[in-house]
Design a protein around this motif. Structure first.
Motif, mmCIF file in Angstrom:
data_model
loop_
_atom_site.group_PDB
_atom_site.id
_atom_site.type_symbol
_atom_site.label_atom_id
_atom_site.label_comp_id
_atom_site.label_asym_id
_atom_site.label_seq_id
_atom_site.Cartn_x
_atom_site.Cartn_y
_atom_site.Cartn_z
ATOM 1 N N ARG A 133 0.854 -1.197 0.000
ATOM 2 C CA ARG A 133 0.000 0.000 0.000
ATOM 3 C C ARG A 133 0.891 1.249 0.000
ATOM 4 N NH1 ARG A 133 -4.951 -1.120 2.608
ATOM 5 N NH2 ARG A 133 -5.477 1.017 2.067
ATOM 6 N N ASN A 172 12.354 1.910 13.637
ATOM 7 C CA ASN A 172 11.363 2.729 12.939
ATOM 8 C C ASN A 172 10.070 2.555 13.728
ATOM 9 O OD1 ASN A 172 9.498 4.023 11.399
ATOM 10 N ND2 ASN A 172 10.060 3.032 9.462
ATOM 11 N N ALA A 210 7.371 3.989 13.488
ATOM 12 C CA ALA A 210 6.170 4.321 12.710
ATOM 13 C C ALA A 210 5.302 5.309 13.500
ATOM 14 C CB ALA A 210 5.432 3.049 12.289
ATOM 15 N N HIS A 261 5.368 9.237 17.194
ATOM 16 C CA HIS A 261 4.725 10.532 17.447
ATOM 17 C C HIS A 261 3.852 10.533 18.696
ATOM 18 C CE1 HIS A 261 6.122 11.190 13.420
ATOM 19 N NE2 HIS A 261 5.306 10.293 12.919
ATOM 20 N N HIS A 274 13.380 6.369 9.561
ATOM 21 C CA HIS A 274 12.093 6.522 8.872
ATOM 22 C C HIS A 274 12.304 6.415 7.372
ATOM 23 C CE1 HIS A 274 9.919 7.856 12.460
ATOM 24 N NE2 HIS A 274 11.013 8.536 12.755
ATOM 25 N N LEU A 275 11.371 5.766 6.703
ATOM 26 C CA LEU A 275 11.436 5.652 5.240
ATOM 27 C C LEU A 275 11.219 7.011 4.588
ATOM 28 C CD1 LEU A 275 9.115 2.603 5.371
ATOM 29 C CD2 LEU A 275 11.391 2.460 4.363
ATOM 30 N N SER A 276 10.164 7.702 5.029
ATOM 31 C CA SER A 276 9.845 9.033 4.513
ATOM 32 C C SER A 276 10.588 10.071 5.358
ATOM 33 C CB SER A 276 8.335 9.273 4.578
ATOM 34 O OG SER A 276 7.910 9.329 5.936
ATOM 35 N N ARG A 325 3.677 15.112 12.389
ATOM 36 C CA ARG A 325 4.804 14.163 12.259
ATOM 37 C C ARG A 325 6.138 14.809 12.600
ATOM 38 N NH1 ARG A 325 2.472 9.714 9.631
ATOM 39 N NH2 ARG A 325 0.794 10.349 8.246
HETATM 40 O O1 CA2 Z 1 8.420 7.190 7.161
HETATM 41 C C1 CA2 Z 1 8.334 6.332 8.041
HETATM 42 O O2 CA2 Z 1 9.028 5.333 8.083
HETATM 43 C C2 CA2 Z 1 7.235 6.474 9.109
HETATM 44 O O3 CA2 Z 1 7.767 5.997 10.339
HETATM 45 C C3 CA2 Z 1 6.079 5.618 8.653
HETATM 46 C C4 CA2 Z 1 4.870 5.723 9.564
HETATM 47 C C5 CA2 Z 1 4.476 7.173 9.798
HETATM 48 O O4 CA2 Z 1 3.429 7.260 10.752
HETATM 49 C C6 CA2 Z 1 5.653 8.004 10.269
HETATM 50 O O5 CA2 Z 1 5.249 9.353 10.391
HETATM 51 C C7 CA2 Z 1 6.810 7.922 9.306
HETATM 52 C C8 CA2 Z 1 3.676 4.989 8.948
HETATM 53 C C9 CA2 Z 1 3.953 3.546 8.689
HETATM 54 C C10 CA2 Z 1 2.832 3.001 7.878
HETATM 55 O O6 CA2 Z 1 3.372 2.087 6.965
HETATM 56 C C11 CA2 Z 1 2.646 1.808 5.849
HETATM 57 C C12 CA2 Z 1 3.308 1.151 4.846
HETATM 58 C C13 CA2 Z 1 2.646 0.848 3.696
HETATM 59 C C14 CA2 Z 1 1.323 1.174 3.563
HETATM 60 C C15 CA2 Z 1 0.663 1.820 4.565
HETATM 61 C C16 CA2 Z 1 1.313 2.128 5.732
#
Ligand code: CA2
Length: 145
Positions: free
Chosen positions: A19, A75, A77, A81, A101-103, A112
């Motif tokens: 996703r 991470n 996720a 926060h 973090h990936l993003s 965030r």
């Molecule tokens: O960028 C990141 O790695 C985050 O930790 C990802 C979290 C987000 O809440 C952080 O602000 C930044 C969200 C993880 C959700 O992962 C998904 C992966 C694929 C599809 C949907 C959600």
């Protein structure tokens, strides 16, 4: 032989590659695991790679890492926060911690921009997709023996 670097991922990251690839990339969590294992091996190190959707389970693993890991990459996720409990566990772990973090959360929504985990982390790698994990493993290896 040094203790493994624990690489922990928080809620919903099991959906990686399935996703929202426009935000989090096309790599699956299994792909990320392989990248981390390869990077650790190149550095003469090993990893313990786990993901959970449950705050308490992540805290149990952070407590376990205190004695069984040389360093920790996390991470958190969404819990990054929100979770003072994960922050408290990380502070008690007494090993190097690298937040990952990936993003790049700082370039996204306002909510965030703050992570509790950063208060316990030696450093942060964010914004490079799956490569954030590889870089975080390298940083963790550099911080530990
Ligand atoms: O960028 C990141 O790695 C985050 O930790 C990802 C979290 C987000 O809440 C952080 O602000 C930044 C969200 C993880 C959700 O992962 C998904 C992966 C694929 C599809 C949907 C959600």
């Amino acid at each position: 032989m040094s203790k493994p670097i624990y690489v922990l991922s928080g809620p919903n990251l099991n959906l990686l590659g399935v996703r929202e690839p426009e935000i989090y990339g096309k790599a699956t969590l299994e792909d990320v695991r392989r990248l981390c294992e390869a990077r650790a091996k190149a550095l003469g190190r090993t990893i313990e790679f786990r993901q959970s959707n449950h705050e308490g389970e992540l805290i149990d693993w952070i407590q376990e890492a205190r004695t069984k890991a040389s360093a920790l990459v996390i991470n958190p996720a969404g819990y990054g926060h929100t979770s003072v409990a994960i922050l408290d566990a990380l502070k008690a772990a007494n090993i190097p911690v690298v937040e990952c973090h990936l993003s790049n959360p700082a370039a996204r929504e306002e909510f965030r921009r703050h992570t509790y985990v950063s208060l316990a982390a030696n450093g942060l790698v964010s914004g490079f997709g799956a490569a954030s994990y590889e870089l975080a493993v390298e940083a963790a290896a550099g911080l530990s023996a």
